[in-house]
Scaffold this motif. Structure first.
Motif, short mmCIF file in Angstrom:
data_model
loop_
_atom_site.label_atom_id
_atom_site.label_comp_id
_atom_site.label_asym_id
_atom_site.label_seq_id
_atom_site.Cartn_x
_atom_site.Cartn_y
_atom_site.Cartn_z
N SER A 217 -6.98 -18.32 19.88
CA SER A 217 -6.98 -18.10 21.27
C SER A 217 -8.05 -18.89 22.07
O SER A 217 -7.88 -19.33 22.88
CB SER A 217 -7.20 -16.72 21.73
OG SER A 217 -8.54 -15.95 21.41
N ASN A 220 -6.86 -22.29 22.10
CA ASN A 220 -6.13 -22.75 23.41
C ASN A 220 -6.53 -22.99 24.70
O ASN A 220 -6.05 -23.60 25.71
CB ASN A 220 -5.25 -21.25 23.35
CG ASN A 220 -3.93 -21.42 24.45
OD1 ASN A 220 -3.19 -22.34 24.14
ND2 ASN A 220 -4.02 -20.80 25.63
N THR A 233 -0.81 -22.85 21.44
CA THR A 233 -0.49 -21.81 22.19
C THR A 233 0.45 -20.80 21.42
O THR A 233 0.02 -19.37 21.53
CB THR A 233 -0.11 -21.99 23.72
OG1 THR A 233 -0.73 -22.95 24.27
CG2 THR A 233 0.32 -20.78 24.53
N LYS A 234 1.52 -21.24 20.88
CA LYS A 234 2.57 -20.22 20.18
C LYS A 234 1.87 -19.91 18.94
O LYS A 234 1.86 -18.77 18.74
CB LYS A 234 3.76 -21.31 20.01
CG LYS A 234 4.66 -20.49 19.11
CD LYS A 234 6.13 -21.25 18.94
CE LYS A 234 6.92 -21.75 20.25
NZ LYS A 234 7.99 -22.24 19.93
N ASP A 237 -0.26 -16.94 19.80
CA ASP A 237 0.64 -15.61 20.09
C ASP A 237 1.03 -15.17 18.73
O ASP A 237 0.79 -13.97 18.77
CB ASP A 237 1.61 -16.11 20.94
CG ASP A 237 2.56 -14.83 21.29
OD1 ASP A 237 2.10 -13.99 21.91
OD2 ASP A 237 3.63 -15.06 21.16
N ARG A 241 0.38 -11.31 17.37
CA ARG A 241 1.22 -10.35 16.81
C ARG A 241 1.09 -10.04 15.23
O ARG A 241 1.38 -8.96 14.99
CB ARG A 241 2.70 -11.08 17.16
CG ARG A 241 3.05 -11.32 18.42
CD ARG A 241 4.18 -12.28 18.60
NE ARG A 241 4.48 -12.50 19.78
CZ ARG A 241 5.20 -12.03 20.58
NH1 ARG A 241 6.12 -10.75 20.22
NH2 ARG A 241 5.64 -12.17 22.10
N SER A 289 -7.52 -12.95 23.65
CA SER A 289 -5.99 -13.46 23.87
C SER A 289 -5.72 -13.46 25.04
O SER A 289 -5.22 -14.15 26.02
CB SER A 289 -5.05 -12.67 22.93
OG SER A 289 -5.36 -12.96 21.51
N ILE A 294 -3.32 -16.40 26.29
CA ILE A 294 -2.19 -16.22 25.54
C ILE A 294 -1.27 -15.27 26.19
O ILE A 294 -0.08 -15.69 26.03
CB ILE A 294 -2.74 -15.67 24.14
CG1 ILE A 294 -3.68 -16.82 23.52
CG2 ILE A 294 -1.70 -15.72 23.10
CD1 ILE A 294 -3.29 -18.11 23.42
N CYS A 295 -1.73 -14.09 26.75
CA CYS A 295 -0.86 -13.38 27.63
C CYS A 295 -1.12 -13.91 28.91
O CYS A 295 -2.15 -13.72 29.70
CB CYS A 295 -1.29 -11.92 27.26
SG CYS A 295 -0.34 -10.74 28.34
N CYS A 301 -0.89 -7.72 31.01
CA CYS A 301 -1.75 -7.51 29.63
C CYS A 301 -2.94 -6.49 29.70
O CYS A 301 -3.23 -6.04 28.73
CB CYS A 301 -2.30 -9.03 29.44
SG CYS A 301 -1.26 -10.35 29.39
#
Length: 396
Positions: A217, A220, A233-234, A237, A241, A289, A294-295, A301
């Motif tokens: 994060s 990013n 970025t992906k 994320d 998760r 994040s 990221i969110c 968020c």
């Protein structure tokens, strides 16, 4: 009559019970009114102790109040840094200090090389230079960063064992230092962590997964992040998760994304090993994040974070998870301005001060809760960093 009254009082003083005295009087043929007078004398004797009992209760109450509201021991940030700087300069690195013999010199207790200490020092000194502009801090930050790089290397092929998990500390250091060598180190750390994803799952290491999510994060936020990986970025994320699924998943297997972004089932061998401590590591990666976008939707968020914070039981935390939760709360307060996060940060700081800081050689030092005979320098440096970074923690 006065003589028998004095005799009854004397027997009570000697510790005889009322019934024993009454039986003696009864056998000696004394009238009932004399026998009944024993009760009156016994009551007066008990009442004579009442002031002493009240004083004792007041003393106990005052002691309890003082224990509850007395100021906890607090770490002196400058003392900690001066101690560890001396060790760092001599290339001795105190991961753990035994305290079994409090008269021993510190130098007899140092464990060998631990580059995480240098990474944490580089981060602290970079922050201090940013806050004060004092060149001595810049030099100290550079020196400690160089020690990390000289041990770890700067390429994927040369990176030393475990060095990839120093990315968070080195990222913050490089915000001030801006060195290409550190950028190369961050790049190599990113790719190693990306490729070790499935391996990290199989080892069930929730702390390292959360650390990875925090690091990704942060990457990013780089203005030229696409020079590292167009999918940062992906990946950030996915890393968050991953940490969530591993920590909160109910089954013994978790589905994660593979390199082609297809679901891949990974079986856990130690799922029962997970504890609530993992949750506090996750809060830190969640907070970073959110702060590092990221969110993307701030409101959506913050809401689940508040819900999670509301159910956390800080009374069962260990030292490192407590520090992670402290940082997460402080970060989210500064990002969102929500006073609930500030209250949480101040509460957990008080918890750390009361439960993990103990006196060693005349100085308050941070130790493990379940073993007061050890000082964990990396944890202590994390705490010092947070106290410098969030000044309001010390000022409240």
């Amino acid at each position: 009559m006065a003589e028998i009254d004095n005799w009854i009082k004397e027997q009570l003083k000697k510790g005889f019970k009322k019934e024993q005295i009454k039986d003696g009087l009864r056998k000696a043929g004394y009238p009932q009114n004399t026998i009944d007078s024993v009760d009156s004398f016994a009551r007066k004797k008990n009442l004579s102790y009442l002031p002493y009992i009240i004083v004792l209760l007041v003393i106990i109450l005052v002691f309890f109040i003082l224990q509850q509201f007395s100021s906890p021991e607090v770490i002196d940030k400058e003392v900690v840094l001066s101690r560890v700087k001396e060790l760092s300069d001599s290339y001795s690195y105190p991961m753990t200090i035994e305290i079994l013999d409090k008269e021993k010199d510190y130098k007899e207790e140092y464990f060998p090389y631990a580059n995480s200490v240098n990474a944490k020092l580089a981060r602290i000194y970079a922050l201090l230079y940013e806050k004060t502009g004092d060149e001595k801090y810049l030099k100290l930050a550079e020196d400690n960063a160089e020690k990390v790089l000289s041990f770890c290397g700067t390429t994927i092929d040369s990176l030393g064992l475990g060095c990839e998990f120093l990315g968070v500390e080195m990222f913050y250091a490089n915000k001030v230092l801006e060195k290409n060598e550190i950028r190369d180190f961050l790049n190599a750390s990113y790719w190693l962590l990306k490729y070790k994803r499935e391996q990290m799952f199989e080892k069930d290491n929730c702390y390292w997964l959360a650390k990875k999510a925090s690091f990704f994060s942060l990457l990013n936020t780089l203005p030229d992040k696409y020079e590292i990986d167009a999918g940062i970025t992906k990946e950030a994320d996915f890393a968050l998760r991953d940490a969530y699924y591993l920590i909160f998943g109910n089954s013994y297997s978790t589905f994660i994304y593979d390199s082609g972004y297809e679901y891949l089932q990974v079986n856990h061998t130690r799922k029962k090993y997970y504890s609530s401590q993992c949750t506090y590591h996750y809060t830190n990666s969640l907070a970073l994040s959110i702060v590092n976008e990221i969110c993307s939707d701030k409101e959506s968020c913050i809401k689940p974070a508040l819900i999670l914070w509301d159910v956390i039981n800080y009374k069962i935390m260990e030292a490192q998870p407590a520090l992670d939760f402290l940082e997460a709360s402080a970060e989210l307060y500064e990002f969102s301005g929500d006073e609930n996060f500030k209250e949480s940060a101040l509460t957990i700081k008080k918890f750390i001060d009361l439960n993990f800081i103990h006196n060693f050689n005349g100085e308050p030092r941070l130790t493990a809760e379940d073993n007061n005979n050890k000082i964990y320098i990396p944890n202590e440096l994390d705490y010092v960093y947070l106290l410098y970074k969030y000044d309001w923690l010390d000022n409240e």
